[in-house]
Design an enzyme around this catalytic site. Structure first.
Site, mmCIF file in Angstrom:
data_model
loop_
_atom_site.group_PDB
_atom_site.id
_atom_site.type_symbol
_atom_site.label_atom_id
_atom_site.label_comp_id
_atom_site.label_asym_id
_atom_site.label_seq_id
_atom_site.Cartn_x
_atom_site.Cartn_y
_atom_site.Cartn_z
ATOM 1 N N GLU A 245 23.416 11.161 -39.198
ATOM 2 C CA GLU A 245 22.491 10.763 -40.262
ATOM 3 C C GLU A 245 22.395 9.242 -40.302
ATOM 4 O OE1 GLU A 245 24.653 12.573 -43.409
ATOM 5 O OE2 GLU A 245 24.334 14.573 -42.586
ATOM 6 N N PHE B 218 32.581 14.322 -46.220
ATOM 7 C CA PHE B 218 31.514 15.261 -45.847
ATOM 8 C C PHE B 218 31.833 15.991 -44.543
ATOM 9 C CE2 PHE B 218 29.046 11.453 -47.625
ATOM 10 C CZ PHE B 218 29.371 11.791 -48.923
ATOM 11 N N ILE B 219 33.011 15.739 -44.021
ATOM 12 C CA ILE B 219 33.349 16.295 -42.699
ATOM 13 C C ILE B 219 33.710 17.770 -42.778
ATOM 14 C CG2 ILE B 219 35.858 15.959 -42.521
ATOM 15 C CD1 ILE B 219 35.378 14.588 -39.820
ATOM 16 N N GLU C 19 25.788 18.206 -42.019
ATOM 17 C CA GLU C 19 26.939 17.982 -41.136
ATOM 18 C C GLU C 19 27.240 19.230 -40.322
ATOM 19 O OE1 GLU C 19 26.864 17.232 -44.383
ATOM 20 O OE2 GLU C 19 26.874 15.040 -44.326
ATOM 21 N N GLN D 47 29.078 10.488 -42.045
ATOM 22 C CA GLN D 47 29.046 9.220 -42.777
ATOM 23 C C GLN D 47 30.346 8.890 -43.504
ATOM 24 O OE1 GLN D 47 25.427 9.252 -45.106
ATOM 25 N NE2 GLN D 47 24.293 8.387 -43.379
ATOM 26 N N PHE D 48 30.970 9.916 -44.068
ATOM 27 C CA PHE D 48 32.263 9.726 -44.732
ATOM 28 C C PHE D 48 33.101 10.967 -44.498
ATOM 29 C CE2 PHE D 48 29.502 6.848 -46.997
ATOM 30 C CZ PHE D 48 30.291 5.732 -47.192
ATOM 31 N N HIS E 146 34.425 9.814 -51.247
ATOM 32 C CA HIS E 146 34.266 8.892 -50.125
ATOM 33 C C HIS E 146 35.598 8.319 -49.648
ATOM 34 C CE1 HIS E 146 30.122 9.090 -51.398
ATOM 35 N NE2 HIS E 146 29.733 8.330 -50.403
ATOM 36 N N LEU F 118 19.741 16.243 -42.605
ATOM 37 C CA LEU F 118 20.954 15.931 -43.358
ATOM 38 C C LEU F 118 21.836 17.177 -43.499
ATOM 39 C CD1 LEU F 118 20.989 13.775 -46.612
ATOM 40 C CD2 LEU F 118 22.827 15.316 -45.938
#
Lengths: 362, 325
Positions: free
Chosen positions: B29, B86-87, B60, B82-83, B129, B58
């Protein structure tokens, strides 16, 4: 043109043969050689014979859990026969019938359900992804693979197959969405057999059809009669040709029925009305196609006898190969974790080996 | 030789690998024109074009699933999440497919991809985050988990990760993304995966750490020196599979060990390290192995996150405890 002609939102469904095997759509009846038509029939017979045998083997304690394909012969054979050599198949775990056509002999499927990883080590050149047990997870993987073919500018499409239950998974959404956005050469084949174990199709989606979901992703979707091998073949072939030519993805919902239990560990009579099963038995894909071949003067008693004998022989040979396949060695359960075995696995393997050897010696 | 921070070193590693090998792709993303939310992929879109550096929808899960498919089809995707918060959407594809495809096909198919994600607290980021959940990944046979602690390491380790034949989760400590600049050789070099680094030699006590905690350990080592404690620092670099040999060699020398990590204590890698030391070097120990870690709580939001992250004071207290045992 078949794709685009049948609007799922209007309940339209593509069919060449009716339930009796009579041609109802002469205009779109594929013009195939007798050899090819017999080839379809032969593959359907082999699939059912292999399936019946696997079920029996499980009951005899010679196989672990097995998911029967009975009722899916037309959709699996029709779709796999529509593929070109360069295409890739991303099957679901009930897809035995399609695998055979794509260069994976029956004994691999047997080995897999017997419980040997060698069953997923397909022969070189077989463009088939191994069975994915987490439902629907093959969908975005197939899309990624197809995207790779597009990036490399190869004329190659991915046929991604799954059941109606899989359409509830996030992976179905992700796969469809990514395929639409990247215009990936992917064909989504939903083998809608009406039941995800005991949960009916109506509990998977409030949408009238699964095919109509394609509309929201920006590409065509259509329903075909999944027990009509000619309809499946023609629709999938057109979708794959379109994908390879850069025309993007297609969703095909094949209307079929799981005539058996979900797996050998399931008892469908607990949740499924007997009348429904009986009604679908009258739509048996093999009987229907036999009637078609008979009307064309191709099917004769002798052909049936010869093909069934051949199917029995192939299946017996597969059983023999699967049951006499060398047992994996202890090292094998470690060997393929990484390309190179890291030190901690060397250590664990050595310890386990010593214990196993001691146990054997005692 | 340019002085780079970790963000720039990651970018340099990606650029070098993409120039070297056409099959390397960058996806995720905002990795395209925008160059990534932390700018790690800045300039790659312009140099390599939209077929090799591309933004995805968007999702993951979709990124990971398609990355597996691309890898099976001969590409080497480097997918950015991104962080780390969100993995978790990627876990199904990571665990069920990426990690085991080589095994389940007896070596026929493999998944050479890199999953990159910034991790850890300390930059006053919003909720979700700042987690440090690397231990979740260090129990997935078939993958490797790599964490750089400096710009030079980030380049050498990421290049090795891209070339690795197996899937690599590459976690970037975002607290120190831009904290330090150091000379990063612009020549070709690789740092092997699976090997730890002795950051500082010492004879009294071994600190085992990684990522942003290496800087904390270095700070503590100076203070400990004033108390006549000579600390050895081991940066694991690869968390899984772990370089046990390096840990054991050091502990056999010092006889004392302290693990410092930002992740929660219960079930964390500190437990794995302490157990390994027990198994292999118990009789060389002069004191119990201690751990200074994040707490077993939800990572606090910015107003209180500093309570959470191990700092020099907490590490120093544990060193004193070990030394006075």
């Amino acid at each position: 043109m078949i794709i685009g002609k049948y609007d799922p939102l209007k309940g339209e469904r593509f069919q060449v043969l009716d339930e009796t095997g009579a041609v109802v759509n002469e205009e779109l009846e594929p013009q195939l050689t007798e050899e090819k038509l017999v080839g379809f029939y032969r593959q359907m017979l082999i699939s059912r014979t292999a399936d019946t045998k696997a079920f029996a083997m499980q009951r005899e304690g010679r196989m672990g859990t097995y998911p029967p394909l009975k009722g899916h012969e037309a959709v699996q054979v029709g779709s796999a026969m529509a593929m070109e050599a360069e295409d890739w198949l991303f099957p679901h775990y009930r897809d035995l019938g399609a695998l055979l056509i794509r260069g994976v002999p029956i004994h691999f499927v047997y080995l897999y359900w017997i419980g040997n990883e060698a069953g997923s080590r397909f022969p070189d050149g077989a463009r088939v992804f191994p069975f994915t047990v987490p439902v629907g997870s093959q969908i975005p993987i197939g899309v990624g693979h197809a995207l790779g073919a597009k990036l490399r500018k190869e004329k190659q499409a991915a046929l991604i197959s799954f059941g109606d239950g899989a359409t509830s998974e996030g992976d179905f959404h992700d796969g469809m969405n990514f395929a639409g956005v990247f215009n990936a050469p992917a064909v989504f084949l939903c083998q809608n057999n009406k039941w995800a174990i005991s949960v009916p199709r109506e509990r998977q989606t409030a949408a009238k059809t699964i095919a109509q979901k394609a509309v929201a992703y920006g590409f065509p979707g259509m329903q075909v009669d999944g027990n009509d091998v000619l309809a499946v073949f023609s629709a999938v072939k057109e979708a794959l040709d379109k994908a390879r030519a850069g025309g993007g993805p297609t969703l095909i919902e094949a209307d079929t029925y799981r005539m058996s239990d979900h797996t050998t560990a399931d008892d469908a009579s607990r949740y499924r009305p007997e009348e429904e099963v009986k009604a679908w038995e009258k739509k048996d894909p093999i009987v229907r196609f036999r009637n078609y071949l008979r009307a064309k003067g191709i099917w004769k008693e002798e052909l049936e006898k010869n093909l069934q004998e051949e199917a029995d022989k192939i299946v017996e040979e597969a059983v023999h190969q699967a049951e006499n396949f060398p047992l994996p060695e202890l090292e094998d359960i470690f060997r393929y974790t990484y390309k190179e075995m890291p030190p901690h696995l060397e250590e664990e393997l050595a310890e386990l080996k010593a214990a196993v050897e001691k146990r054997k010696a005692d | 030789m340019p002085a780079l921070n970790i963000v720039e070193a990651v970018r340099l590693a990606l650029r070098e690998e993409m120039r070297r090998d056409d099959s390397v792709l960058v996806m995720g993303e905002d990795v395209g024109k925008n160059g990534g939310v932390f700018r790690t992929t800045e300039g790659l879109f312009d140099e390599f074009g939209e077929e090799r550096v591309f933004d995805t929808p968007l999702s993951e899960n979709g990124i990971m699933g398609t990355a597996v498919g691309l890898a099976v089809n001969g590409f080497r995707p480097v997918a950015e999440i991104q962080f780390m918060g969100f993995i978790y959407y990627t876990l199904n594809h990571l665990i069920c497919h990426a990690a085991r495809l080589r095994n389940r096909t007896r070596g026929n198919l493999s998944v050479p991809l890199v999953l990159r994600a910034p991790y850890g607290a300390g930059i006053r980021a919003p909720e979700h985050h700042s987690e440090s959940t690397e231990a979740l990944f260090a129990q997935i046979p078939g993958i490797k988990v790599v964490v750089p602690s400096s710009p030079a390491d980030a380049k050498g380790l990421l290049k090795s990760a891209v070339r690795d034949p197996d899937p690599v989760v590459f976690l970037e400590p975002k607290k120190i993304y831009r904290a330090v600049k150091e000379e990063v050789p612009d020549i070709e070099y690789l740092i092997p995966l699976g090997k730890a680094k002795v950051v500082k030699e010492g004879k009294d006590l071994t600190i085992i750490c990684w990522g942003a905690m290496v800087k904390v350990a270095e700070e503590v080592a100076l203070k400990a020196q004033e108390e006549k404690v000579d600390v050895e620092i081991i940066d694991l670099r690869t968390l899984y599979p772990m370089d046990r040999e390096a840990v054991i060699n050091s502990v056999e020398k010092t006889g004392r060990a302290l693990v410092v990590h930002e992740a929660p204590k219960a079930g964390g890698l500190g437990a794995e390290i302490a157990a390994t030391i027990n198994e292999k070097a118990l009789l060389r120990l002069k004191a119990p192995v201690l751990r200074v870690t994040g707490q077993d709580i939800t990572v606090p939001m910015p107003k209180t996150e500093d309570y959470y992250i191990p700092d020099a004071e907490r590490v120093l207290r544990s060193i004193r405890k070990i030394m006075s045992f």
